[in-house]
Design an enzyme around this catalytic site. Structure first.
Site, PDB file in Angstrom:
ATOM      1  N   ASN A 190      20.591 -44.129  31.486  1.00  0.00           N
ATOM      2  CA  ASN A 190      20.521 -42.661  30.693  1.00  0.00           C
ATOM      3  C   ASN A 190      20.191 -42.970  29.303  1.00  0.00           C
ATOM      4  OD1 ASN A 190      20.722 -40.304  29.471  1.00  0.00           O
ATOM      5  ND2 ASN A 190      22.859 -40.003  30.092  1.00  0.00           N
ATOM      6  N   ARG A 246      27.353 -27.033  18.839  1.00  0.00           N
ATOM      7  CA  ARG A 246      26.253 -26.243  19.297  1.00  0.00           C
ATOM      8  C   ARG A 246      26.832 -24.493  19.226  1.00  0.00           C
ATOM      9  NH1 ARG A 246      24.165 -29.259  24.216  1.00  0.00           N
ATOM     10  NH2 ARG A 246      22.961 -30.989  23.240  1.00  0.00           N
ATOM     11  N   HIS A 270      22.175 -29.806  32.589  1.00  0.00           N
ATOM     12  CA  HIS A 270      23.247 -30.448  33.512  1.00  0.00           C
ATOM     13  C   HIS A 270      23.187 -29.957  35.029  1.00  0.00           C
ATOM     14  CE1 HIS A 270      25.772 -29.529  29.614  1.00  0.00           C
ATOM     15  NE2 HIS A 270      25.379 -30.797  29.535  1.00  0.00           N
ATOM     16  N   GLU A 308      27.709 -37.701  37.277  1.00  0.00           N
ATOM     17  CA  GLU A 308      26.279 -37.541  37.229  1.00  0.00           C
ATOM     18  C   GLU A 308      25.478 -38.979  37.535  1.00  0.00           C
ATOM     19  OE1 GLU A 308      27.150 -35.473  33.387  1.00  0.00           O
ATOM     20  OE2 GLU A 308      25.096 -34.434  33.758  1.00  0.00           O
ATOM     21  N   ARG A 324      17.940 -40.818  34.162  1.00  0.00           N
ATOM     22  CA  ARG A 324      18.413 -39.593  33.924  1.00  0.00           C
ATOM     23  C   ARG A 324      17.225 -38.890  32.936  1.00  0.00           C
ATOM     24  NH1 ARG A 324      21.994 -36.815  29.315  1.00  0.00           N
ATOM     25  NH2 ARG A 324      21.587 -34.784  29.946  1.00  0.00           N
TER      26      ARG A 324
END
Ligand code: AMP
Length: 398
Positions: free
Chosen positions: A7, A241, A180, A385, A91
């Site tokens: 990743n 965020r 996601h 993940e 990813r």
């Protein structure tokens, strides 16, 4: 089969080596500050201690070389040579409308990923650099791209179109993509497995509440809506965020403060969310929880706003799917933060579910929080993940 899961961020590279038959993590680690002074690799073999080594890494290729060195090291390594890595799973953040599932990487795929750079300018170029670095260091080893956006490509048009002139979709592909996806897919699958049901027969809401956070509506095994949009900025209030805001706020602040729209968007990405709402107290829910427990009103109000937004989305997705069978909490906050789950639980009680205060004390484990008599099952499902990426890589390369 040993799968190396990668990743890549702009200056970082996270990795896990997974033995896919037994689904065991053999080693994991992180290269940080790639291309910056003070770069370091932290490597943890399964059952061993974490070792951090400061080593100069001028680019991601140096980082991949170092990862291989660590994995094959006499002391901290877990394999004898590079030949024991059967495939690499990457990813990749944005697959645009081009990728509705994972793919084996070839030149054509690389070109298509590069075409999505505009949609994720901070992430996709880093993912491409990581893929090229692996191809250089491990020539001939098959590589697979697993996209954050792919699972949400099943959303119907009514869910992914914004109410703006159609030409922006036609010219620039401005629409909701969602992120996601690997986690929403993994967790909704696992929810069905735990309940001994077919995912195709369920309406599931997955609350992925991490530093970045998103919710999805998974109906009959497919994502039909999700809270993140063209970029990961939309939706829930997150660590830093803002999530949903009135878009006119951007030009309003830009004009008042004499800054550009880009600078405001940067503030919305990096200085907003619970960090901004708490007036800079923290983006970390442990700090906010502790402060709230000590009576800090700002922290309490921040947590209330956070939970309220999560609950509103659960309500809207229940209506969007014509009901809900399962609500699953996952990621850092969803798996570990009893306070937030309990606050959301109060709102969603009206849907016919409950959160048992004793079971809610459990952290980071699969657990059903509701009672047998409830109409809707509420549960915690830790996401994984990396394992999901490894499974996809095996599926496509075996
Ligand atoms: P993630 O991005 O999935 O790693 O999630 C990070 C968020 O999870 C941070 O806000 C952490 O504060 C939160 N988190 C992780 N562990 C705990 C915990 N034990 N209690 C409360 N929040 C936690």
């Amino acid at each position: 089969m040993n799968i190396l899961v990668i990743n890549c961020g702009s200056s970082s590279l996270k990795y896990q080596l997974i033995e896919a038959d037994k689904e065991e993590v053999l080693a994991k680690g992180l290269c940080e500050r790639i291309g910056i002074d003070g770069s370091a690799i932290t490597h943890t073999p399964a059952g061993g201690d974490k070792v951090t080594t400061e080593v100069p890494m001028k680019d991601h290729k140096d980082a991949v070389k170092l990862v291989i060195e660590k994995l094959t090291d006499e002391k901290v390594g877990v394999i004898k040579s590079l030949s024991e890595i059967d495939a690499v799973g990457h990813r990749v953040v944005h697959g645009g409308e081009k990728f509705a599932s994972s793919v084996v990487i070839n030149d054509e795929v690389m070109a298509a990923i590069a075409e999505c750079n505009d949609l994720a300018p901070l992430h996709n170029p880093a993912n491409i650099i990581g893929i090229n670095a692996c191809a250089d260091v491990m020539p001939g080893v098959p590589q697979v791209a697993v996209f954050d956006t792919a699972f949400h490509q099943t959303m119907p048009k009514k869910a992914y179109m914004y109410g703006i002139p159609y030409e922006y979709y036609e010219k620039y592909k401005v629409r909701r993509y969602g992120f996601h996806g690997t986690s929403h897919d993994f967790v909704s699958n696992r929810a069905a497995e735990i309940l001994g049901k077919d995912r195709k027969d369920l309406k599931i809401i997955v609350c992925h509440l991490g530093n970045g956070a998103s919710i999805s509506a998974v109906k009959n095994g497919q994502s039909v809506d999700t809270s993140m949009g063209l970029t990961p900025l939309e939706g829930l209030i997150m660590g830093t965020r803002s999530g949903d805001i009135d878009p006119a706020i951007i030009s309003f602040i830009a004009e008042k403060d004499g800054i550009t729209a880009d600078e405001v968007v940067n503030i919305l990405n990096k200085k907003s969310g619970v960090l901004g709402l708490s007036n800079g107290l923290s983006s970390d829910f442990r700090d906010l929880g502790n402060a709230a427990d000590e009576g800090n009103e700002m922290a309490k109000a921040t947590l209330e706003a956070y939970a309220y937004r999560v609950a509103k989305y659960i309500g809207s997705y229940t209506v969007a799917m014509g009901g809900v069978d399962v609500i699953a909490f996952t990621a850092g906050i969803g798996e570990n933060n009893a306070q937030v789950r309990a606050m959301v639980g109060e709102y969603i009680a009206c849907l016919g579910t409950s959160i048992d205060p004793e079971k809610n004390k459990i952290r980071g484990e699969e657990v059903i929080l509701s009672s047998d008599s409830d109409k809707v099952v509420t549960m915690i499902i830790p996401t994984d993940e990396e394992l999901a990426i490894a499974r996809e890589t095996v599926r496509l390369t075996k």
